[in-house]
Design a protein around this motif. Structure first.
Motif, short mmCIF file in Angstrom:
data_model
loop_
_atom_site.label_atom_id
_atom_site.label_comp_id
_atom_site.label_asym_id
_atom_site.label_seq_id
_atom_site.Cartn_x
_atom_site.Cartn_y
_atom_site.Cartn_z
N SER A 295 68.14 48.50 27.82
CA SER A 295 66.64 48.50 28.26
C SER A 295 65.54 47.59 27.00
CB SER A 295 66.01 49.83 28.80
OG SER A 295 66.05 50.17 30.11
N ARG A 296 66.34 48.28 25.53
CA ARG A 296 65.66 47.79 24.30
C ARG A 296 66.05 46.37 23.94
NH1 ARG A 296 67.91 48.35 19.85
NH2 ARG A 296 69.33 49.83 20.51
N PHE B 209 64.28 40.78 23.74
CA PHE B 209 64.94 38.82 24.49
C PHE B 209 63.76 38.52 24.98
CE2 PHE B 209 66.88 35.95 27.79
CZ PHE B 209 67.42 35.30 26.72
N TYR B 210 63.30 39.42 26.03
CA TYR B 210 62.20 38.58 26.78
C TYR B 210 60.63 38.11 25.64
CZ TYR B 210 58.44 38.98 30.37
OH TYR B 210 57.04 38.86 30.90
N SER C 280 69.16 57.92 26.69
CA SER C 280 70.12 57.63 27.65
C SER C 280 70.50 56.28 27.50
CB SER C 280 69.06 56.98 28.93
OG SER C 280 69.09 56.38 28.65
N PRO C 281 72.13 56.06 28.70
CA PRO C 281 73.14 55.74 28.56
C PRO C 281 72.50 54.03 27.97
CG PRO C 281 74.12 56.83 28.74
CD PRO C 281 72.33 57.29 29.06
#
Length: 61
Positions: free
Chosen positions: A22-23, A28-29, A16-17
């Motif tokens: 999200s990745r 980063f988190y 999905s775009p």
């Protein structure tokens, strides 16, 4: 005319775009979680705890 964003169709086998976003956010988190807490910040927290304990002991008298 409908100005609301329309969901885009995702073909089977494609991401999905928002998958890339999200990745990257997850990476980063995870990196932030791995960072240690600076000694200066820990010292400030310790001083705050002590100040709160002192304030409570004065209030109880």
């Amino acid at each position: 005319m409908n100005l609301a964003a329309q969901p885009q169709e995702v073909r089977p086998g494609t991401a999905s775009p928002n998958a890339s976003i999200s990745r990257k956010l997850r990476e980063f988190y995870d990196a932030v979680q791995e960072e240690g807490i600076p000694d200066r910040f820990l010292d400030l927290l310790e001083r705050l705890d002590q100040a709160e304990k002192n304030a409570k002991s004065v209030d109880m008298k």
